[in-house]
Design an enzyme around this catalytic site. Structure first.
Site, mmCIF file in Angstrom:
data_model
loop_
_atom_site.group_PDB
_atom_site.id
_atom_site.type_symbol
_atom_site.label_atom_id
_atom_site.label_comp_id
_atom_site.label_asym_id
_atom_site.label_seq_id
_atom_site.Cartn_x
_atom_site.Cartn_y
_atom_site.Cartn_z
ATOM 1 N N ASP A 150 13.609 -9.083 -20.262
ATOM 2 C CA ASP A 150 13.056 -7.759 -20.505
ATOM 3 C C ASP A 150 13.485 -7.169 -21.850
ATOM 4 O O ASP A 150 13.662 -5.964 -21.971
ATOM 5 C CB ASP A 150 13.485 -6.825 -19.370
ATOM 6 C CG ASP A 150 12.749 -5.491 -19.391
ATOM 7 O OD1 ASP A 150 11.621 -5.444 -19.915
ATOM 8 O OD2 ASP A 150 13.307 -4.500 -18.911
ATOM 9 N N CYS A 204 -2.312 -8.281 -1.423
ATOM 10 C CA CYS A 204 -2.424 -6.836 -1.182
ATOM 11 C C CYS A 204 -3.619 -6.469 -0.313
ATOM 12 O O CYS A 204 -3.601 -5.438 0.370
ATOM 13 C CB CYS A 204 -2.512 -6.080 -2.509
ATOM 14 S SG CYS A 204 -0.976 -6.101 -3.460
ATOM 15 N N CYS A 207 -5.110 -2.706 0.740
ATOM 16 C CA CYS A 207 -4.081 -1.666 0.678
ATOM 17 C C CYS A 207 -4.058 -0.978 -0.685
ATOM 18 O O CYS A 207 -4.074 -1.633 -1.731
ATOM 19 C CB CYS A 207 -2.714 -2.277 0.965
ATOM 20 S SG CYS A 207 -1.353 -1.090 0.924
ATOM 21 N N CYS A 214 1.342 7.631 -5.817
ATOM 22 C CA CYS A 214 1.937 7.883 -7.134
ATOM 23 C C CYS A 214 1.901 9.384 -7.423
ATOM 24 O O CYS A 214 0.829 9.998 -7.441
ATOM 25 C CB CYS A 214 1.174 7.130 -8.217
ATOM 26 S SG CYS A 214 1.813 7.441 -9.889
ATOM 27 N N CYS A 260 6.026 3.992 -5.721
ATOM 28 C CA CYS A 260 5.024 2.963 -5.454
ATOM 29 C C CYS A 260 5.631 1.774 -4.700
ATOM 30 O O CYS A 260 4.931 1.073 -3.972
ATOM 31 C CB CYS A 260 4.343 2.500 -6.735
ATOM 32 S SG CYS A 260 5.438 1.726 -7.946
#
Length: 390
Positions: A150, A204, A207, A214, A260
């Site tokens: 990262d 997912c 969904c 959010c 989230c």
């Protein structure tokens, strides 16, 4: 770094790939996968995201062009990427009790312990060294590895997805059926033609819990986040003033946001971390906002030493706390503390302190509104779905 010319035996490479995954687990990684370097399918999506301005002030996202999608340009000679996952969900995370108490500060649970960058990079380096030892024993040249965590222009999530570590959720985070999304990613770029893993199918379905929960509506479309509205961006990456229209939506979140992830059904089976370095430090364990506001810079630096929080600096830290106090219930103690800070604050922080004071004044004139349905639904989902010890 150059491409090796040794005539590698495919069976030996398959054996080495299995060994690499074992060594990775011995080093504390929950899972390790291998993929090639072809991310050409990601380039149009990355360019569109940048063209839309969704990266906000994160100019480094555009600075290196398409190098993010071309690992072999970032580290010439790269043939494979070893992607690794390390779980970070801490025990006693206190999600529900923390978010439901507006007088406490909410800090994203990845940041409550030690900064993950150095830890993961050191483990990846050790993995690369172990691979080189195996190559040396087999009379081959080293793999010319380079670890990343990262901190370089590389698309981590698509690489991890190709390596079979998970699929991309609609919140744009990587999801794994056995680990949810509470994990860090790291990569080891190497010049060995190792066999690659098979990507997982998307899981997912229909969904959209992450999108509807959010707080700021930052997930503008499935798999697409407008960082300019994301609370993590607003509290961490944004250097200037937080837009006034978004301030009330931050609630008590002063460093990042987990909403989230908290509502995601896949996260219900997420394991707790085995790394004690990722456990939440006592000063950051559900702290009172007024306690944090009273910190001077020396205290901030001491309490966040070795933490990812330090990177935002004291000024942004105070800015974020001021907004959270503006969102807190009306309180004479809060008003007094905000007024005291005004005499010491920078202009950026002072502007947010004045906003917070105005919010407090409005609340004194009007009855406090009940908890919003969205927040109540989020808290219920947290209490129902997360591991018991979290």
């Amino acid at each position: 770094m150059t491409t090796p010319v040794e005539p590698f035996d495919p069976l030996w490479l398959s054996h080495l790939a299995r060994e690499i995954k074992t060594w990775g687990q011995q080093l504390g990684f929950a899972k390790v996968g291998i993929c090639d370097v072809d991310l050409s399918a990601e380039e149009p999506r990355l360019q569109q995201w940048l063209d839309n301005g969704y990266h906000g002030e994160m100019h480094y996202m555009a600075q290196h062009g398409m190098m993010r999608a071309r690992p072999n340009e970032l580290h010439p000679g790269t043939l494979r990427v070893i992607a690794a996952r390390m779980d970070y969900l801490p025990p006693a995370a206190g999600f529900a009790s923390n978010l439901s108490d507006p007088n406490k500060a909410y800090i994203s649970r990845y940041a409550g312990g030690r900064d993950y960058h150095k830890l993961l990079r050191n483990r990846l380096k050790k993995l690369g060294e172990r691979i080189n030892q195996a190559l040396e024993q087999a009379s081959f040249s080293d793999c010319g590895f380079r670890p990343f965590v990262d901190s370089a222009p590389i698309l981590e999530r698509p690489l991890a997805e190709k390596a079979g570590l998970g699929w991309t959720g609609k919140h744009s985070l990587l999801l794994s059926q056995e680990a949810g999304s509470w994990f860090f990613l790291g990569e080891l770029l190497i010049n060995l033609p190792l066999p690659v893993d098979i990507p997982l199918a998307e899981g997912c379905g229909q969904c959209v819990a992450c999108m509807t929960s959010c707080p700021t509506g930052a997930i503008v479309a499935p798999y697409t986040v407008d960082a300019r509205r994301c609370i993590s961006y607003l509290t961490i990456e944004l250097s200037g003033a937080i837009p006034e229209a978004l301030r009330p939506l931050l609630g008590n979140r002063i460093y990042g946001c987990d909403d989230c992830q908290l509502v995601c059904p896949v996260n219900r089976q997420a394991p707790l971390t085995q790394e004690t370095d990722f456990h939440i430090r006592q000063p950051l364990q559900q702290p009172e906002l007024l306690t944090l506001l009273a910190w001077d810079e020396a205290t901030f630096l001491k309490q966040t030493e070795g933490s990812a929080i330090r990177r935002i600096g004291f000024e942004r830290w105070q800015r974020n706390i001021a907004v959270a106090l503006g969102n807190a219930p009306a309180s004479e103690a809060i008003v007094k503390a905000l007024q005291q800070q005004l005499t010491l604050a920078s202009e950026l922080v002072a502007e947010h302190l004045r906003w917070a004071l105005a919010q407090q004044q409005q609340k004194r004139q009007q009855p406090e509104a009940a908890t919003t349905r969205k927040t109540a639904r989020l808290i219920r989902g947290i209490r129902k779905g997360l591991p018991r010890d979290a």
